[in-house]
Design a protein around this motif. Structure first.
Motif, PDB file in Angstrom:
ATOM      1  N   LYS A 170       0.944  -1.053  -0.020  1.00 44.73           N
ATOM      2  CA  LYS A 170      -0.009  -0.038   0.097  1.00 44.73           C
ATOM      3  C   LYS A 170       0.915   1.192  -0.231  1.00 44.73           C
ATOM      4  O   LYS A 170       0.539   2.187  -0.380  1.00 44.73           O
ATOM      5  CB  LYS A 170      -1.071  -0.115   1.112  1.00 44.73           C
ATOM      6  N   ASP A 171       2.016   1.224   0.639  1.00 50.36           N
ATOM      7  CA  ASP A 171       2.981   2.253   0.721  1.00 50.36           C
ATOM      8  C   ASP A 171       4.274   1.725   1.124  1.00 50.36           C
ATOM      9  O   ASP A 171       4.372   0.777   1.706  1.00 50.36           O
ATOM     10  CB  ASP A 171       2.278   3.282   1.872  1.00 50.36           C
ATOM     11  N   VAL A 172       5.305   2.547   0.738  1.00 49.45           N
ATOM     12  CA  VAL A 172       6.573   2.015   0.705  1.00 49.45           C
ATOM     13  C   VAL A 172       7.611   3.480   0.620  1.00 49.45           C
ATOM     14  O   VAL A 172       7.243   4.239  -0.013  1.00 49.45           O
ATOM     15  CB  VAL A 172       7.097   1.045  -0.070  1.00 49.45           C
ATOM     16  N   SER A 173       8.319   3.312   1.721  1.00 49.75           N
ATOM     17  CA  SER A 173       9.663   4.422   1.736  1.00 49.75           C
ATOM     18  C   SER A 173      10.723   4.146   2.218  1.00 49.75           C
ATOM     19  O   SER A 173      11.032   3.319   3.244  1.00 49.75           O
ATOM     20  CB  SER A 173       8.908   5.595   2.449  1.00 49.75           C
ATOM     21  N   VAL A 179       0.125 -13.536   7.978  1.00 52.10           N
ATOM     22  CA  VAL A 179      -0.090 -13.594   6.653  1.00 52.10           C
ATOM     23  C   VAL A 179       0.708 -12.728   5.984  1.00 52.10           C
ATOM     24  O   VAL A 179       1.624 -12.861   5.048  1.00 52.10           O
ATOM     25  CB  VAL A 179      -1.607 -14.046   6.215  1.00 52.10           C
ATOM     26  N   LEU A 180       0.529 -11.516   6.259  1.00 51.39           N
ATOM     27  CA  LEU A 180       1.355 -10.326   5.818  1.00 51.39           C
ATOM     28  C   LEU A 180       2.671 -10.150   6.033  1.00 51.39           C
ATOM     29  O   LEU A 180       3.623  -9.775   5.095  1.00 51.39           O
ATOM     30  CB  LEU A 180       0.621  -8.794   5.993  1.00 51.39           C
ATOM     31  N   PHE A 181       2.918 -10.537   7.256  1.00 52.10           N
ATOM     32  CA  PHE A 181       4.796 -10.230   7.435  1.00 52.10           C
ATOM     33  C   PHE A 181       5.525 -10.656   6.817  1.00 52.10           C
ATOM     34  O   PHE A 181       6.532  -9.846   6.479  1.00 52.10           O
ATOM     35  CB  PHE A 181       4.639 -10.833   9.017  1.00 52.10           C
ATOM     36  N   PRO A 182       5.658 -12.019   6.162  1.00 50.47           N
ATOM     37  CA  PRO A 182       6.675 -12.558   5.256  1.00 50.47           C
ATOM     38  C   PRO A 182       6.770 -11.589   3.894  1.00 50.47           C
ATOM     39  O   PRO A 182       7.927 -11.164   3.600  1.00 50.47           O
ATOM     40  CB  PRO A 182       6.448 -13.652   4.743  1.00 50.47           C
ATOM     41  N   PHE A 183       5.632 -11.158   3.588  1.00 48.67           N
ATOM     42  CA  PHE A 183       5.787 -10.122   2.216  1.00 48.67           C
ATOM     43  C   PHE A 183       6.494  -8.732   2.748  1.00 48.67           C
ATOM     44  O   PHE A 183       7.362  -8.268   1.975  1.00 48.67           O
ATOM     45  CB  PHE A 183       4.313  -9.928   1.953  1.00 48.67           C
ATOM     46  N   ALA A 184       6.043  -8.373   3.891  1.00 47.27           N
ATOM     47  CA  ALA A 184       6.501  -7.043   4.464  1.00 47.27           C
ATOM     48  C   ALA A 184       8.142  -7.163   4.671  1.00 47.27           C
ATOM     49  O   ALA A 184       8.889  -6.469   4.332  1.00 47.27           O
ATOM     50  CB  ALA A 184       5.943  -6.688   5.766  1.00 47.27           C
ATOM     51  N   ARG A 185       8.527  -8.367   5.450  1.00 48.75           N
ATOM     52  CA  ARG A 185       9.909  -8.693   5.695  1.00 48.75           C
ATOM     53  C   ARG A 185      10.742  -8.595   4.344  1.00 48.75           C
ATOM     54  O   ARG A 185      11.615  -7.963   4.326  1.00 48.75           O
ATOM     55  CB  ARG A 185       9.880  -9.962   6.466  1.00 48.75           C
ATOM     56  N   GLU A 186       9.983  -9.180   3.231  1.00 46.79           N
ATOM     57  CA  GLU A 186      11.038  -9.272   2.006  1.00 46.79           C
ATOM     58  C   GLU A 186      11.410  -8.057   1.420  1.00 46.79           C
ATOM     59  O   GLU A 186      12.192  -7.685   0.922  1.00 46.79           O
ATOM     60  CB  GLU A 186      10.067 -10.331   1.085  1.00 46.79           C
ATOM     61  N   ALA A 187       9.855  -7.180   1.372  1.00 49.04           N
ATOM     62  CA  ALA A 187      10.091  -5.836   1.067  1.00 49.04           C
ATOM     63  C   ALA A 187      11.214  -4.798   1.648  1.00 49.04           C
ATOM     64  O   ALA A 187      11.915  -4.273   0.975  1.00 49.04           O
ATOM     65  CB  ALA A 187       8.792  -5.114   0.904  1.00 49.04           C
ATOM     66  N   ILE A 188      11.289  -5.009   2.893  1.00 50.68           N
ATOM     67  CA  ILE A 188      12.319  -4.213   3.832  1.00 50.68           C
ATOM     68  C   ILE A 188      13.609  -4.714   3.458  1.00 50.68           C
ATOM     69  O   ILE A 188      14.571  -3.961   3.309  1.00 50.68           O
ATOM     70  CB  ILE A 188      12.031  -4.397   5.370  1.00 50.68           C
ATOM     71  N   LEU A 197      -0.351  -3.970   7.622  1.00 50.16           N
ATOM     72  CA  LEU A 197       0.464  -4.151   8.414  1.00 50.16           C
ATOM     73  C   LEU A 197       1.589  -2.976   8.125  1.00 50.16           C
ATOM     74  O   LEU A 197       2.259  -3.096   7.175  1.00 50.16           O
ATOM     75  CB  LEU A 197       1.118  -5.566   8.479  1.00 50.16           C
ATOM     76  N   GLY A 198       1.831  -2.001   9.297  1.00 49.99           N
ATOM     77  CA  GLY A 198       2.942  -1.160   9.021  1.00 49.99           C
ATOM     78  C   GLY A 198       4.149  -1.432   9.847  1.00 49.99           C
ATOM     79  O   GLY A 198       4.078  -1.613  10.830  1.00 49.99           O
ATOM     80  N   ILE A 199       5.417  -1.377   8.914  1.00 50.46           N
ATOM     81  CA  ILE A 199       6.453  -1.507   9.731  1.00 50.46           C
ATOM     82  C   ILE A 199       7.662  -0.640   9.391  1.00 50.46           C
ATOM     83  O   ILE A 199       7.706  -0.362   8.130  1.00 50.46           O
ATOM     84  CB  ILE A 199       7.046  -2.937   9.224  1.00 50.46           C
ATOM     85  N   THR A 200       8.366  -0.031  10.527  1.00 52.59           N
ATOM     86  CA  THR A 200       9.215   1.086  10.363  1.00 52.59           C
ATOM     87  C   THR A 200      10.377   0.363  11.038  1.00 52.59           C
ATOM     88  O   THR A 200      10.551   0.157  12.106  1.00 52.59           O
ATOM     89  CB  THR A 200       8.773   2.452  10.949  1.00 52.59           C
ATOM     90  N   VAL A 201      11.563   0.618  10.145  1.00 56.75           N
ATOM     91  CA  VAL A 201      13.006   0.016  10.526  1.00 56.75           C
ATOM     92  C   VAL A 201      13.819   1.294  10.410  1.00 56.75           C
ATOM     93  O   VAL A 201      14.065   1.778   9.340  1.00 56.75           O
ATOM     94  CB  VAL A 201      13.375  -1.092   9.814  1.00 56.75           C
ATOM     95  N   THR A 224      21.083   9.258  11.182  1.00 53.84           N
ATOM     96  CA  THR A 224      20.127   8.103  10.638  1.00 53.84           C
ATOM     97  C   THR A 224      20.988   7.489   9.356  1.00 53.84           C
ATOM     98  O   THR A 224      21.314   8.313   8.480  1.00 53.84           O
ATOM     99  CB  THR A 224      19.023   8.785  10.307  1.00 53.84           C
ATOM    100  N   ALA A 225      21.111   6.055   9.496  1.00 52.74           N
ATOM    101  CA  ALA A 225      21.768   5.468   8.360  1.00 52.74           C
ATOM    102  C   ALA A 225      20.679   5.219   7.248  1.00 52.74           C
ATOM    103  O   ALA A 225      20.593   5.717   5.961  1.00 52.74           O
ATOM    104  CB  ALA A 225      22.307   4.195   8.634  1.00 52.74           C
ATOM    105  N   TYR A 226      19.669   4.831   7.664  1.00 52.45           N
ATOM    106  CA  TYR A 226      18.587   4.404   6.877  1.00 52.45           C
ATOM    107  C   TYR A 226      17.050   4.431   7.605  1.00 52.45           C
ATOM    108  O   TYR A 226      17.220   4.071   8.849  1.00 52.45           O
ATOM    109  CB  TYR A 226      18.578   3.258   5.913  1.00 52.45           C
ATOM    110  N   LEU A 227      15.989   4.656   6.975  1.00 46.50           N
ATOM    111  CA  LEU A 227      14.672   4.646   7.351  1.00 46.50           C
ATOM    112  C   LEU A 227      14.035   4.032   6.334  1.00 46.50           C
ATOM    113  O   LEU A 227      13.562   4.594   5.210  1.00 46.50           O
ATOM    114  CB  LEU A 227      14.163   5.973   7.811  1.00 46.50           C
ATOM    115  N   VAL A 228      13.228   2.924   6.867  1.00 46.44           N
ATOM    116  CA  VAL A 228      12.381   2.152   5.964  1.00 46.44           C
ATOM    117  C   VAL A 228      11.225   2.003   6.420  1.00 46.44           C
ATOM    118  O   VAL A 228      10.742   1.502   7.551  1.00 46.44           O
ATOM    119  CB  VAL A 228      12.999   0.825   5.377  1.00 46.44           C
ATOM    120  N   GLU A 229      10.234   2.267   5.550  1.00 46.96           N
ATOM    121  CA  GLU A 229       8.586   2.172   6.106  1.00 46.96           C
ATOM    122  C   GLU A 229       7.885   1.439   4.911  1.00 46.96           C
ATOM    123  O   GLU A 229       7.941   1.791   3.739  1.00 46.96           O
ATOM    124  CB  GLU A 229       7.983   3.594   6.269  1.00 46.96           C
ATOM    125  N   VAL A 230       7.088   0.419   5.131  1.00 50.31           N
ATOM    126  CA  VAL A 230       6.337  -0.618   4.319  1.00 50.31           C
ATOM    127  C   VAL A 230       5.022  -0.658   5.023  1.00 50.31           C
ATOM    128  O   VAL A 230       4.958  -0.786   6.096  1.00 50.31           O
ATOM    129  CB  VAL A 230       7.231  -1.838   4.521  1.00 50.31           C
TER     130      VAL A 230
END
Length: 154
Positions: free
Chosen positions: A19-22, A105-114, A60-64, A72-78
């Motif tokens: 839905k959104d990625v940064s 169900v969604l977590f593996p897809f988010a983990r892969e994108a990150i 499912l929003g995950i920010t690393v 800040t080295a990196y900031l990833v939002e998925v």
């Protein structure tokens, strides 16, 4: 159609999508010249929306964030989303499915994108550890019950 007690329970994944990625690496390229010893933080969130009778979107929003000292080295939002069809479930079961099973169900897809974004950003690979969404959902449920009993805390 109203839910009938004798209706068979149905769970179906309709669609899974980003839905959104940064991705931001605000201190590149200078950050690449420093020894790689970051402090990493992970934040999770979920958003639910009822789309139609028995049809729900879960995001499912995950920010690393990886920092080196004060940089800040990196900031990833998925925001990994899914549309799920849920029919014939009682309210407690619906909360469990939307609060725990669907994020699983969604977590593996988010983990892969990150992982892909971090690697494409020029940083060493990072794989997020598994997350116990059952425990997180139970903890959130206890917090909601406590707030209902005592009123919200500020």
């Amino acid at each position: 159609m109203a839910w009938q007690p004798d209706t068979q329970q149905q769970f179906e994944i309709q669609k899974i999508y980003l839905k959104d990625v940064s991705f931001e690496a605000p201190n590149s390229p200078s950050i690449f010249t420093e020894p790689w010893k970051p402090e990493t933080s992970v934040q999770l969130s979920t958003e639910r929306a009822r789309l139609d009778e028995g049809l729900h979107e879960l995001v499912l929003g995950i920010t690393v964030t990886a920092k080196m000292a004060d940089k800040t080295a990196y900031l990833v939002e998925v925001k990994q989303a899914g549309i799920f069809a849920l029919k014939g479930f009682a309210e407690p079961q619906m909360r469990q499915l939307l609060g725990s099973y669907c994020p699983n169900v969604l977590f593996p897809f988010a983990r892969e994108a990150i992982a892909e974004l971090i690697t494409k950003g020029g940083f060493p690979p990072m794989l997020l550890a598994p997350i116990n969404f059952d425990a997180l959902n139970a903890q959130q449920q206890r917090q909601r019950e406590t707030e209902t009993e005592t009123g919200p805390t500020h």
